[in-house]
Design an enzyme around this catalytic site. Structure first.
Site, PDB file in Angstrom:
ATOM      1  N   GLU A   1       0.833  -0.607  -5.080  1.00  0.00           N
ATOM      2  CA  GLU A   1      -0.361   0.245  -5.076  1.00  0.00           C
ATOM      3  C   GLU A   1       0.105   1.625  -5.530  1.00  0.00           C
ATOM      4  O   GLU A   1       0.653   2.398  -4.759  1.00  0.00           O
ATOM      5  CB  GLU A   1      -0.978   0.278  -3.671  1.00  0.00           C
ATOM      6  CG  GLU A   1      -2.319   1.007  -3.602  1.00  0.00           C
ATOM      7  CD  GLU A   1      -2.163   2.517  -3.482  1.00  0.00           C
ATOM      8  OE1 GLU A   1      -2.459   3.235  -4.483  1.00  0.00           O
ATOM      9  OE2 GLU A   1      -1.751   2.983  -2.420  1.00  0.00           O
TER      10      GLU A   1
ATOM     11  N   ASP B   1       0.839  -1.189   0.000  1.00  0.00           N
ATOM     12  CA  ASP B   1       0.000   0.000   0.000  1.00  0.00           C
ATOM     13  C   ASP B   1       0.881   1.249   0.000  1.00  0.00           C
ATOM     14  O   ASP B   1       1.960   1.263   0.606  1.00  0.00           O
ATOM     15  CB  ASP B   1      -0.900  -0.032   1.240  1.00  0.00           C
ATOM     16  CG  ASP B   1      -2.054   0.947   1.151  1.00  0.00           C
ATOM     17  OD1 ASP B   1      -2.526   1.225   0.032  1.00  0.00           O
ATOM     18  OD2 ASP B   1      -2.498   1.423   2.207  1.00  0.00           O
TER      19      ASP B   1
ATOM     20  N   ASP C   1     -11.902   0.462  -1.165  1.00  0.00           N
ATOM     21  CA  ASP C   1     -12.102   1.878  -0.851  1.00  0.00           C
ATOM     22  C   ASP C   1     -13.079   2.571  -1.804  1.00  0.00           C
ATOM     23  O   ASP C   1     -13.403   3.747  -1.601  1.00  0.00           O
ATOM     24  CB  ASP C   1     -10.766   2.631  -0.895  1.00  0.00           C
ATOM     25  CG  ASP C   1      -9.933   2.435   0.367  1.00  0.00           C
ATOM     26  OD1 ASP C   1     -10.516   2.140   1.422  1.00  0.00           O
ATOM     27  OD2 ASP C   1      -8.700   2.567   0.290  1.00  0.00           O
TER      28      ASP C   1
END
Length: 516
Positions: A351, A303, A405
């Protein structure tokens, strides 16, 4: 857009966090529902099960702001399996069942914590009756977990001090006074053993799932937050590695600068790393952290990958992210060492969403990591939009309809401008009118090595099933499936058929791990 034939293998997967699996309790577990899920994926030749971080969540249910970067979430411990193996009594399960919620489509965080605490107490009650072989197995395991002592102390102190952050504990404990802490550990040895047993059993149950997944040729795709929570065992026990003062005040904090999403940027409130300290130890903490992940998953998403090139650092006292600055990160050095540790190409996914610089792309490409493409971002009318499938360069991409998300695709479609709907409808041929299946079809036909759909899109669910809405703290992380019924099985079967028709089937002769 027609079928994109390709010389390289292509695969499909599903994003479904274990917490969202159906169960007779308050939260999905590492028990029978997980085993059933892996077998269902395999039967439909779906190669990848993507999950979110398996760490304990914060008080809002988020696994991205965990009190531990190394531990499993106690909510995932399956009581039925523990009873079958004789670690707890069946009577204990009957007591747990009396507290089950009436709404099985949502996770009650308070109830989930209470239930895991009760399981821990039942494990302690029955521990002395376990045979010596099991006790030796536990001692061998726990002696090899460098993170475990800090974790069990931190979690028990949190519990005893009403879940206050560690910097608000009595000074002897917030400052880790070794004499006081040592005496406290002797006094509360059974409480600490409870936390350790919970982690051991979680480790045992997850290892079984890993073996089953390997047997059925399903790769497990994990997720690692870049930063760790200020209120965590990691920072409490290693504060010299983080930009934080000894009493818990932030020296510098993380975030991202103002952009078209936010005029004031995003302030995350987690301490940034003191990279010079990490470099002096040859990144020991990071290497241990990644090594722990490789014991849990086959693929790993990093991430906020862009922070391995440079990170936005904001003074600790600021209330917005506006007055920060970019500072360099030693990502090249760190990733090179991690690659040496792993011994071959690292099966990592970057990411790389948002505004990404050439330097960040160069770092990703240097190591050959796939990046991410989100189809919900693709249809703004800009023909050069990098999320449009026809603009993908090469095949090293993981393509999604949306992520945890995002809105579900049905929810996104309901909120879309008519122009976006027209571009999708007119620009891409296909047999599907349902917006989620329209985007699934588009993603399947892309040249990417892997296409993943959240389970909500496969089931064509609206935003009532959305998992997380960034920037908000209410009604997140609690959605779960109520059961695996015929309609669910038909939807997964359909997804498998679409995968196969687009050349994305998985079988015993090929594994996605071989192509990273």
């Amino acid at each position: 857009m027609g079928f994109n034939s390709s010389a390289h293998p292509r695969f499909s997967g599903v994003l479904l966090h274990p917490s969202s699996l159906p169960s007779g309790g308050v939260c999905g577990t590492f028990g029978q529902p997980s085993r059933d899920w892996i077998k269902l994926l395999s039967e439909n030749q779906i190669a990848v099960w993507q999950i979110l971080p398996l760490a304990p969540p914060d008080s809002f249910g988020s696994p991205y702001s965990s009190p531990s970067g190394f531990a499993f979430n106690p909510w995932f411990l399956d009581a039925n399996d523990l009873a079958k193996e004789g670690f707890i009594n069946s009577d204990d399960i009957n007591e747990f069942s009396e507290t089950l919620p009436s709404d099985s489509s949502k996770i009650d965080f308070t109830l989930a914590t209470r239930r895991s605490n009760e399981i821990g107490k039942a494990l302690i009650k029955n521990w002395k009756n376990q045979d010596s072989g099991k006790q030796i197995e536990f001692l061998d395991w726990s002696s090899n977990q460098h993170w475990l002592d800090d974790h069990v102390c931190f979690m028990e102190l949190r519990r005893q001090f009403s879940y206050l952050p560690w910097w608000e504990w009595p000074s002897a404990f917030s400052s880790r006074n070794q004499n006081e802490l040592g005496l406290w550990k002797i006094k509360h040895k059974d409480d600490l053993l409870e936390h350790a047993l919970v982690q051991w059993h979680l480790n045992r149950q997850w290892n079984l799932l890993r073996k089953i997944a390997k047997k059925f040729n399903v790769a497990i795709f994990g997720d690692l937050p870049f930063y760790v929570s200020r209120d965590s065992a990691d920072v409490w026990g290693n504060r010299s590695l983080f930009s934080i003062f000894s009493k818990g005040d932030l020296h510098s904090q993380s975030g991202v600068p103002p952009d078209y999403f936010s005029e004031t940027g995003q302030l995350w409130g987690t301490p940034v790393y003191r990279w010079q300290k990490h470099k002096r130890t040859r990144f020991r903490w990071w290497r241990n952290r990644i090594r722990r992940q490789w014991l849990q998953v086959d693929l790993l998403r990093l991430d906020h990958f862009r922070a391995l090139n440079s990170y936005w650092s904001v003074p600790g006292g600021q209330k917005t992210a506006q007055h920060g600055c970019w500072l360099p990160s030693p990502g090249l050095e760190l990733l090179t060492i991690l690659q040496q540790d792993y011994g071959k190409s690292l099966p990592l996914v970057a990411e790389d969403l948002g505004v990404i610089t050439k330097q960040v792309n160069s770092l990703r490409e240097h190591f050959g990591f796939p990046g991410m493409k989100i189809l919900q971002f693709a249809f703004n009318g800009d023909p050069s939009n990098p999320y449009l499938p026809e603009n993908f360069i090469g095949h090293k991409w993981i393509v999604y309809t949306g992520t945890h998300d995002n809105s579900t695709t049905v929810g996104w479609w309901d909120e879309c401008d008519p122009e976006i709907k027209n571009r999708v409808s007119e620009g891409y041929d296909g047999a599907y009118n349902c917006p989620s299946w329209k985007l699934i079809d588009v993603g399947m036909k892309s040249n990417s090595i892997l296409f993943i759909s959240p389970i909500q899109d496969i089931l064509s669910l609206g935003n009532e099933a959305r998992l997380n809405k960034p920037g908000t703290i209410e009604n997140n992380w609690s959605w779960k499936l109520e059961h695996f019924d015929n309609d669910f099985n038909k939807s997964i079967s359909k997804y498998g058929e679409v995968s196969r028709s687009n050349g994305r089937s998985s079988d015993s002769r090929n594994s996605i791990i071989d192509y990273f």
